[in-house]
Design an enzyme around this catalytic site. Sequence first.
Site, PDB file in Angstrom:
ATOM      1  N   ARG A  10       0.854  -1.193   0.000  1.00  0.00           N
ATOM      2  CA  ARG A  10       0.000   0.000   0.000  1.00  0.00           C
ATOM      3  C   ARG A  10       0.890   1.243   0.000  1.00  0.00           C
ATOM      4  NH1 ARG A  10      -4.120  -2.158  -1.877  1.00  0.00           N
ATOM      5  NH2 ARG A  10      -4.957  -3.866  -0.686  1.00  0.00           N
ATOM      6  N   GLY A  11       0.397   2.300  -0.606  1.00  0.00           N
ATOM      7  CA  GLY A  11       1.116   3.563  -0.587  1.00  0.00           C
ATOM      8  C   GLY A  11       1.896   3.844  -1.856  1.00  0.00           C
ATOM      9  N   CYS A  12       1.768   2.984  -2.861  1.00  0.00           N
ATOM     10  CA  CYS A  12       2.467   3.188  -4.123  1.00  0.00           C
ATOM     11  C   CYS A  12       1.460   3.545  -5.213  1.00  0.00           C
ATOM     12  CB  CYS A  12       3.222   1.924  -4.539  1.00  0.00           C
ATOM     13  SG  CYS A  12       4.616   1.546  -3.479  1.00  0.00           S
ATOM     14  N   GLN A  13       1.885   4.395  -6.120  1.00  0.00           N
ATOM     15  CA  GLN A  13       1.058   4.769  -7.267  1.00  0.00           C
ATOM     16  C   GLN A  13       0.871   3.563  -8.177  1.00  0.00           C
ATOM     17  OE1 GLN A  13       2.767   8.030  -9.406  1.00  0.00           O
ATOM     18  NE2 GLN A  13       1.458   7.748 -11.187  1.00  0.00           N
ATOM     19  N   SER A  14       1.935   2.803  -8.391  1.00  0.00           N
ATOM     20  CA  SER A  14       1.883   1.587  -9.207  1.00  0.00           C
ATOM     21  C   SER A  14       1.618   0.400  -8.302  1.00  0.00           C
ATOM     22  CB  SER A  14       3.223   1.386  -9.920  1.00  0.00           C
ATOM     23  OG  SER A  14       3.551   2.512 -10.682  1.00  0.00           O
TER      24      SER A  14
END
Length: 144
Positions: free
Chosen positions: A56-60
């Site tokens: 969690r916490g990633c754009q991709s």
Amino acid sequence: MSVQTNPFGSDITTDDIVDTLSFFDDWEERYKYIIDLGKQLPAMNDEKKTEEFLLRGCQSQVWIDYEVNGSTMNIEADSDAHIVRGLLGVVLAAYNNKTPAEILAFDIDAYFDSIDLIKHLSPTRGNGIRAMVQKLKDAAQQTG
């Protein structure tokens, strides 16, 4: 299902990355090198590309798995974005095949500063790489 081996942290070290990036004069060339690093990261088995391993916490989309083998942590990671695969390589060079104590002691911020990385990433990519680092530090804390 065990974690796949990869060259990061053994054949490709933080020193290798720092030295190579220092040869490039502009960030376009550095980005190409980082993308090439990502090509050396083996693809994760599709069976692991699930919620359980999703970061969690990633754009991709980013998936991370790890196991402790002897005293070291072996880390497997993948992403659906080429640049992020390369950034995973940058992080794995610091953490893969290291003991939990080595992972926790490693100054990742100084490493990122030495390659001038964070300020050349978009805010969402910067947050994503911080999420990767935190996930692996948390894993080291739990296993160490």
